[in-house]
Design an enzyme around this catalytic site. Structure first.
Site, PDB file in Angstrom:
ATOM      1  N   SER A   1       0.826  -1.215   0.000  1.00 22.79           N
ATOM      2  CA  SER A   1       0.000   0.000   0.000  1.00 22.79           C
ATOM      3  C   SER A   1       0.858   1.262   0.000  1.00 22.79           C
ATOM      4  O   SER A   1       2.024   1.258   0.416  1.00 22.79           O
ATOM      5  CB  SER A   1      -0.910   0.020   1.233  1.00 22.79           C
ATOM      6  OG  SER A   1      -1.697  -1.144   1.265  1.00 22.79           O
TER       7      SER A   1
HETATM    8  C1  LIG Z   1      -2.734  -4.309  -0.447  1.00 27.62           C
HETATM    9  S1  LIG Z   1      -2.012  -5.872  -0.149  1.00 27.62           S
HETATM   10  C2  LIG Z   1      -1.413  -5.701   1.463  1.00 27.62           C
HETATM   11  C3  LIG Z   1      -0.234  -4.891   1.659  1.00 27.62           C
HETATM   12  C4  LIG Z   1       0.487  -5.233   2.945  1.00 27.62           C
HETATM   13  N1  LIG Z   1      -0.280  -4.896   4.111  1.00 27.62           N
HETATM   14  C5  LIG Z   1       1.855  -4.647   2.948  1.00 27.62           C
HETATM   15  O1  LIG Z   1       2.220  -3.925   3.886  1.00 27.62           O
HETATM   16  O2  LIG Z   1       2.580  -4.931   1.996  1.00 27.62           O
HETATM   17  C6  LIG Z   1      -3.376  -6.955   0.285  1.00 27.62           C
HETATM   18  C7  LIG Z   1      -2.916  -8.335   0.664  1.00 27.62           C
HETATM   19  O3  LIG Z   1      -4.047  -9.043   1.185  1.00 27.62           O
HETATM   20  C8  LIG Z   1      -3.927 -10.384   0.805  1.00 27.62           C
HETATM   21  N2  LIG Z   1      -5.247 -11.026   0.966  1.00 27.62           N
HETATM   22  C9  LIG Z   1      -6.334 -10.941   0.157  1.00 27.62           C
HETATM   23  N3  LIG Z   1      -7.344 -11.661   0.661  1.00 27.62           N
HETATM   24  C10 LIG Z   1      -6.895 -12.227   1.814  1.00 27.62           C
HETATM   25  C11 LIG Z   1      -7.484 -13.076   2.798  1.00 27.62           C
HETATM   26  N4  LIG Z   1      -8.734 -13.508   2.685  1.00 27.62           N
HETATM   27  N5  LIG Z   1      -6.738 -13.444   3.863  1.00 27.62           N
HETATM   28  C12 LIG Z   1      -5.435 -13.016   3.980  1.00 27.62           C
HETATM   29  N6  LIG Z   1      -4.836 -12.220   3.078  1.00 27.62           N
HETATM   30  C13 LIG Z   1      -5.549 -11.811   2.021  1.00 27.62           C
HETATM   31  C14 LIG Z   1      -3.424 -10.292  -0.632  1.00 27.62           C
HETATM   32  O4  LIG Z   1      -2.884 -11.496  -1.089  1.00 27.62           O
HETATM   33  C15 LIG Z   1      -2.423  -9.154  -0.518  1.00 27.62           C
HETATM   34  O5  LIG Z   1      -1.125  -9.630  -0.269  1.00 27.62           O
END
Ligand SMILES: C[S@@+](CC[C@H](N)C(=O)[O-])C[C@H]1O[C@@H](n2cnc3c(N)ncnc32)[C@H](O)[C@@H]1O
Length: 245
Positions: free
Chosen positions: A88
């Site tokens: 993000s």
């Molecule tokens: C915007 S990215 C997150 C960025 C992260 N917080 C960082 O600091 O890099 C969203 C993340 O959520 C994960 N994600 C999506 N659905 C999910 C779920 N149901 N449970 C866990 N992770 C999930 C995606 O694979 C992705 O890596």
């Protein structure tokens, strides 16, 4: 031969020191960009806590992103981390962290580890961070990098975060860094009374609202929208569920 090795070692140390200096200056510029952005959305809810800015200043974002985007690690925008996912924008990380109102004794859950950056920032401000990532290679990579960088109070596991992490609940705060069309009920259940859930929620993949759900001492949830945001979708169980009426 020894002289050659010593020269190579000295060169390596000098190059590493120069790179660290460069990234520290880039981090300063990133903080300035985050502060400037906070001023463009003037509302008490979008102010950034100075303690959060100090945490952002400490975390080596360039070490957590893939090599091919390292040059841009401190730009105030999201970056690709592979597997169709993103790290993000720094302002959004700062805002979500501020909205979670972290305190030194807090135990926090993050859903969506991604690169591990948000977890690393939180780890500077709270006692323990539990983070779940649905894409297994991302979970493994983030866990290894966080360990290598010494973030010993962050615990990562691969899996669907929709149902939270009940073994470590209740949490003082929960941050969801992917967007759903509703607030997952298990996450509200796993909040402590007085706790806060920060989550992007919206009906479309184009735009969502960043919500803060506060659970009061009587366990009643109060929700408010802070700003429009755009996140990657929360996959897994969240996708098959309709919003509660
Ligand atoms: C915007 S990215 C997150 C960025 C992260 N917080 C960082 O600091 O890099 C969203 C993340 O959520 C994960 N994600 C999506 N659905 C999910 C779920 N149901 N449970 C866990 N992770 C999930 C995606 O694979 C992705 O890596």
């Amino acid at each position: 031969m020894i002289r050659l090795l010593v020269t190579a070692l000295v060169l390596l140390i000098a190059t590493t020191a120069m790179a660290e200096k460069h990234f520290a200056a880039e981090r300063d510029r990133m903080i300035q960009a985050v502060e400037a952005m906070a001023r463009t959305v003037p509302s008490r809810d979008t102010e950034i806590d100075p303690a959060v800015l100090a945490a952002l200043r400490e975390v080596p974002r360039h070490e957590l992103v893939p090599e091919n985007v390292r040059r841009d690690a401190y730009q105030n925008h999201p970056l690709s981390i592979g597997h169709g996912q993103t790290i993000s924008q720094p302002y959004i990380v700062a805002l979500m962290t501020t909205l979670a109102r972290p305190a030194k004794h807090h135990v926090v859950l993050e859903v969506g580890t991604g690169s591990g950056y948000q977890s690393a920032v939180l780890s500077r401000l709270v006692a323990r961070v539990y983070s779940i990532e649905i894409v297994e290679p991302l979970a493994q990579e983030a866990a290894a990098k966080l360990k290598g960088l010494g973030y010993d109070n962050v615990f990562v596991r691969a899996g669907d975060g929709y149902k939270g992490w009940p073994e470590h609940a209740p949490f003082d705060a929960i941050l969801v860094t992917a967007a759903a069309n509703h607030v997952p009920a298990p996450l509200i259940e796993q909040l402590k009374p007085g706790g806060r859930l920060v989550i992007p929620v919206g009906a479309t993949s184009m735009s969502q609202n960043l919500l803060v759900v506060e659970k009061d001492e009587q366990k009643k949830a109060h929700t408010r929208a802070v700003i429009p945001v755009r996140f990657v979708p929360l996959t897994g169980e969240a996708e098959g569920r309709a919003p509660a009426r």
